[in-house]
Design a protein around this motif. Structure first.
Motif, PDB file in Angstrom:
ATOM      1  N   LEU A   1      59.992  54.157  21.331  1.00 38.31           N
ATOM      2  CA  LEU A   1      60.931  55.112  21.940  1.00 38.31           C
ATOM      3  C   LEU A   1      60.651  56.543  21.475  1.00 38.31           C
ATOM      4  N   LEU A   2      60.516  56.733  20.161  1.00 34.62           N
ATOM      5  CA  LEU A   2      60.375  58.091  19.623  1.00 34.62           C
ATOM      6  C   LEU A   2      59.034  58.723  19.998  1.00 34.62           C
ATOM      7  N   ASN A   3      58.003  57.912  20.187  1.00 29.89           N
ATOM      8  CA  ASN A   3      56.720  58.482  20.602  1.00 29.89           C
ATOM      9  C   ASN A   3      56.776  59.005  22.041  1.00 29.89           C
ATOM     10  N   ASN A   4      57.734  58.514  22.803  1.00 31.22           N
ATOM     11  CA  ASN A   4      57.935  59.046  24.156  1.00 31.22           C
ATOM     12  C   ASN A   4      58.893  60.221  24.162  1.00 31.22           C
ATOM     13  N   CYS A   5      59.867  60.204  23.269  1.00 32.83           N
ATOM     14  CA  CYS A   5      60.902  61.241  23.267  1.00 32.83           C
ATOM     15  C   CYS A   5      61.417  61.417  21.843  1.00 32.83           C
TER      16      CYS A   5
ATOM     17  N   ALA B   1      60.251  56.132   6.249  1.00 38.30           N
ATOM     18  CA  ALA B   1      59.283  57.233   6.262  1.00 38.30           C
ATOM     19  C   ALA B   1      59.045  57.721   7.687  1.00 38.30           C
ATOM     20  N   PHE B   2      59.004  56.784   8.634  1.00 41.21           N
ATOM     21  CA  PHE B   2      58.718  57.180  10.022  1.00 41.21           C
ATOM     22  C   PHE B   2      59.882  57.952  10.650  1.00 41.21           C
ATOM     23  N   VAL B   3      61.107  57.480  10.432  1.00 45.37           N
ATOM     24  CA  VAL B   3      62.231  58.074  11.179  1.00 45.37           C
ATOM     25  C   VAL B   3      62.763  59.367  10.551  1.00 45.37           C
ATOM     26  N   LYS B   4      62.336  59.684   9.322  1.00 48.84           N
ATOM     27  CA  LYS B   4      63.026  60.775   8.599  1.00 48.84           C
ATOM     28  C   LYS B   4      62.899  62.144   9.279  1.00 48.84           C
ATOM     29  N   ASP B   5      61.837  62.351  10.059  1.00 50.88           N
ATOM     30  CA  ASP B   5      61.648  63.674  10.668  1.00 50.88           C
ATOM     31  C   ASP B   5      62.283  63.807  12.061  1.00 50.88           C
ATOM     32  N   PHE B   6      62.909  62.741  12.534  1.00 50.28           N
ATOM     33  CA  PHE B   6      63.473  62.820  13.889  1.00 50.28           C
ATOM     34  C   PHE B   6      64.952  63.202  13.816  1.00 50.28           C
TER      35      PHE B   6
END
Ligand SMILES: C[C@@]1(CC(=O)O)C2=NC(=C\c3[nH]c(c(CCC(=O)O)c3CC(=O)O)Cc3[nH]c(c(CC(=O)O)c3CCC(=O)O)/C=C3\N/C(=C\2)[C@@H](CCC(=O)O)[C@]3(C)CC(=O)O)/[C@H]1CCC(=O)O
Ligand SMILES: NC(=O)c1ccc[n+]([C@@H]2O[C@H](COP(=O)([O-])OP(=O)(O)OC[C@H]3O[C@@H](n4cnc5c(N)ncnc54)[C@H](O)[C@@H]3O)[C@@H](O)[C@H]2O)c1
Length: 192
Positions: free
Chosen positions: A35-39, A57-62
């Motif tokens: 999902l996040l790679n699309n938006c 680690a992956f979600v922290k910047d969104f």
């Protein structure tokens, strides 16, 4: 006649929807990544008693990602529109699916086609062009291969053509049928 794929692809404005991801492990990371790679503005709320380091680690910047650090509660569904179950608790997934049905929420249970209202697809992206691929649940691995193949053969310049077509489209005069005729004429050579 041979078997057909009856799924209908739609392209969701995921940043306008409230998405709940139940679980915070490997599969949660995979689905959130999809999902996040699309938006990157996708509004995702995770609920899980334990989060893997990789997921954190992956979600922290969104900016629109929220984490709730406890086991799922039915009240987590309040205000949500899409639910994705990713835990290692099949019984919990069946319960959540039933709760979603009662609330008319769309539910995906990762890797469990029978409990899904929709499947995630493989996605090819070239600027503004996006293709969604479904194998009707037959082989996500083959979907991944087809994605890689299409990524290779579709030129990056397709995005330039899209920008040019947008300009032309805005400038065209005449009635609707006449516009369609002209647009068809201009795009004849784009895809050979
Ligand atoms: C497209 C993609 C989106 C995403 O998840 O991001 C996606 N799966 C991906 C990868 C992938 N998933 C699995 C593997 C391991 C190899 C293998 O088993 O083949 C790999 C390959 C890999 O990771 O390399 C395991 C798996 N997946 C499902 C089952 C259960 C079953 O089929 O019965 C099992 C067995 C679990 C087990 O062993 O118990 C089911 C589903 N997976 C779907 C989507 C939906 C159908 C989409 C379609 O119609 O093609 C559906 C029905 C429901 C859903 O989950 O939405 C993503 C492509 C990534 C990309 O494009 O790069
Ligand atoms: N890892 C893979 O690539 C893969 C591939 C195919 C199938 N699976 C299956 O998918 C399932 C999940 O795998 P995983 O690797 O993501 O596991 P994982 O251990 O990394 O993650 C499981 C997550 O579920 C959460 N969870 C457990 N109980 C919960 C509850 N009551 N409420 C909310 N969250 C809860 C845990 O806290 C954890 O975050 C497993 O059943 C696994 O066999 C995994």
């Amino acid at each position: 006649m041979s078997e057909t794929n009856k799924l209908f692809p739609i392209f969701l404005k995921i940043s306008q929807l409230e998405v709940l991801i139940v679980g915070g492990g490997n599969v949660a990371l995979e689905k959130a990544g999809a999902l996040l790679n699309n938006c990157e503005e996708a509004k995702l709320t995770f609920v899980a008693p334990f989060f893997r380091e990789e997921t954190l680690a992956f979600v922290k910047d969104f900016p629109e990602v929220k984490l709730i650090n406890r086991a799922f509660l039915p009240s987590d569904l309040e205000g949500k529109q899409v639910v994705i179950c990713t835990t290692d608790m099949p019984e919990l997934h069946r319960e959540i699916k039933q709760l979603c049905e009662a609330k008319n929420l769309l539910c995906n249970v990762a890797d469990t086609p029978d409990l899904c209202d929709f499947y995630l697809g493989s996605v090819v992206q070239k600027g503004n062009l996006k293709l969604g691929i479904s194998t009707n649940g037959k082989s996500p691995t083959l979907a991944k291969r087809i994605k890689a193949y299409l990524n290779d053969i579709i030129p990056d310049e397709i995005d330039i053509s899209l920008d040019q077509m947008e300009k032309v489209r805005k400038q065209l005069k005449g009635d609707f049928q006449e516009k369609i005729k002209q647009l068809n004429e201009i795009t004849k050579g784009v895809v050979k």
